[in-house]
Design an enzyme around this catalytic site. Sequence first.
Site, PDB file in Angstrom:
ATOM      1  N   SER A 527      48.818 -10.237  71.370  1.00 15.79           N
ATOM      2  CA  SER A 527      48.075 -10.456  70.130  1.00 15.79           C
ATOM      3  C   SER A 527      49.075 -10.567  68.976  1.00 15.79           C
ATOM      4  O   SER A 527      49.904 -11.477  68.972  1.00 15.79           O
ATOM      5  CB  SER A 527      47.060  -9.325  69.932  1.00 15.79           C
ATOM      6  OG  SER A 527      46.074  -9.700  69.002  1.00 15.79           O
ATOM      7  N   HIS A 640      40.234 -11.470  75.366  1.00 13.90           N
ATOM      8  CA  HIS A 640      41.350 -10.836  74.657  1.00 13.90           C
ATOM      9  C   HIS A 640      41.641  -9.427  75.172  1.00 13.90           C
ATOM     10  O   HIS A 640      42.705  -8.876  74.904  1.00 13.90           O
ATOM     11  CB  HIS A 640      41.023 -10.798  73.159  1.00 13.90           C
ATOM     12  CG  HIS A 640      42.205 -10.619  72.269  1.00 13.90           C
ATOM     13  ND1 HIS A 640      43.214 -11.545  72.181  1.00 13.90           N
ATOM     14  CD2 HIS A 640      42.557  -9.606  71.425  1.00 13.90           C
ATOM     15  CE1 HIS A 640      44.129 -11.131  71.321  1.00 13.90           C
ATOM     16  NE2 HIS A 640      43.764  -9.945  70.849  1.00 13.90           N
TER      17      HIS A 640
END
Length: 670
Positions: A527, A640
């Site tokens: 990320s 994610h």
Amino acid sequence: MVSKRPITAEDLSRIEVFSDPHFTPNGKAYTYVSTIINGKNEYESHLFFQNVNETESKQWTFGHHRNSNLTISPDGQTAVFQSNRSGLPQLWLIHTDGGEAQQLTTFKNGASNPMWSKDGKQILFSASLNSDDDIQNQKELSNEERQQAIEKKKNKPLLVNRLQYKSNDKGFHDDKRAQIISYDIEKESYSKLTTADEDHRLQDISPDGQYLLFTANLNPGADYENTTDLFLFNISTKNLSKLTDGKGIYYNARFSPSGNRISCFGHEYEYDGATLSEIFVFDLASGERTCLSDAWDIQLGDAMAGDTRLGQSVNGPIWSKYEDRLFFLATDSGATGLYQVTLERNLTVLYKDDNHVFGFAYDVNSDSFILGISTPTNPCNFYLLGKNLDLTRLTNSNAAFLEEVAIMNPETFTIQTEDDWEIQGWIIKPYGFNEDKKYPFILEIHGGPHAMYGQTFFHELQLLAAKGYVVMYTNPRGSHGYGQKFVDAVRSDYGGRDYADLMDAVDYALANYSYIDENRLGVTGGSYGGFMTNWIVGQTNRFKAAVTQRSISNWLSFYGVSDIGYFFTKWEIGYNLLENPAKLWDSSPLKYADKVETPLLILHGELDYRCPIEQGEQLFIALKHLRKDVEFVRFPGADHELSRSGNPNMRIARLKQICRWFDKYLKINE
């Protein structure tokens, strides 16, 4: 001499994870959730019960299901919990003295987050509904019907007319909204308490059973806002009172024991997404709102980064029995602990050590606590924190695993940067460490960027150490745990001082740990950590291998494809796409692709809506087109959260890809 074996990627499936402790009404026992990965490559969560004066727990649920959100009735006779044993999450009832669970709800889209009324006559819960759904005649689809509905949806065009039309946790949104439902146990009937065309999140029910607390954004421009207001709802009159002013976000709201006050966490975006949360108290008689934490400089709640936390746990604020104090978790300097504050703003640390308190429960009968604690060398256990603040361990989770596997204890360090900021970090020595050897080195960078590495168990870090690497992880500016100025410092400066902090930490490690081979340095992160990995390899060639995970490479396109891009881009970089595209491009690692000489592995989930896979695709194509040393691994069906709660086999495959890449480029001299 090492007597235990090194940890492996497959050991991820052997770690038991605890969460969600709750005292029983009489305070003599507590319940909790245990999650494992079973032999079918599935997560399996079960409910456990344990007397606080005994060493053995009793398992309440069985089978290959996910059971959670247990709450016991006020009289202690019955419990309601959430389970997917019928296909979707539904509510089930079980007697606390044993017996088979009975299904309570059969809602078409499931039911979740149950809560008892204080008199035990009602169960409140959340359900996803269309506006015209009949809640009295809800029927759960069979597996075959559910599959047919999925196939039908695949063959139907998706009409999009909202800005917020997708999210990483839900995928593409539909017209259903989360509504609050009440179930009358005696009448066996349902009442729909909320109806607005927005999601409602149940917070609490008043002691007299007359009022609900929920959060929602009911403003006409809700689709364009990231605010969440706190509402007080009179169940009898249907009167709705808005307690907040539409400027911020409020959560974890609870009535005091008398029902005269409400506490909650929240903030008003003074520093956009980097704003520290506060504790607020609302006096319902006077209408006054008081901030108890305005003189503090700590992040409330748990901001610890990790890869073995599954399930939810209470962070606070929780009222004391005399409602003169509030208890809560807070994040500070690489650790989380249990704190209390009086209504006069006096702050006290009840428990804090070099570890991670991931959840707690409070008992009004004894003024004691159950603490869930993780350490760098132990994934989790529950402890009793007595009235005199004496700590007693209640569980011995993962005992067989820890007896067999070598877990390395990190060493903490602090560096002083050139501009006189202090940066905290940790070093893990490799398995079988020999001070006369030189070892390859890996820098790990956390996501967020407003998260925190610290004193918790982290499987990925332990795995890299087991593979023979020195592992370093730090909290550069932008991280939580070091105050408001520190967490805000990264905004509008991605790739600036945060990059310098990381390089200063690497320089410190090379100068102070002679066993690190300066010619075999690696870097990885996910990320924001993936962004920073991309940025690093475009700015320096000192690293000989890099792995970027679920990353950002191009802020120009991120603005329009991420589920948060339309606001996060301005929050973090300082501008929206149309305001300053040049600034966004200058801050994009993709701009510097021609400078990359470090062999780069790109890992990305195909269903990642937070940092969409096109971010990885763009970087791969640019580097491959430039004939750089790059590979791209796509994880089907992964979002994610792949590294933390994704498909177990995919999580293991991801770890093996990371190890493969570093082994190829950093172990060439061995």
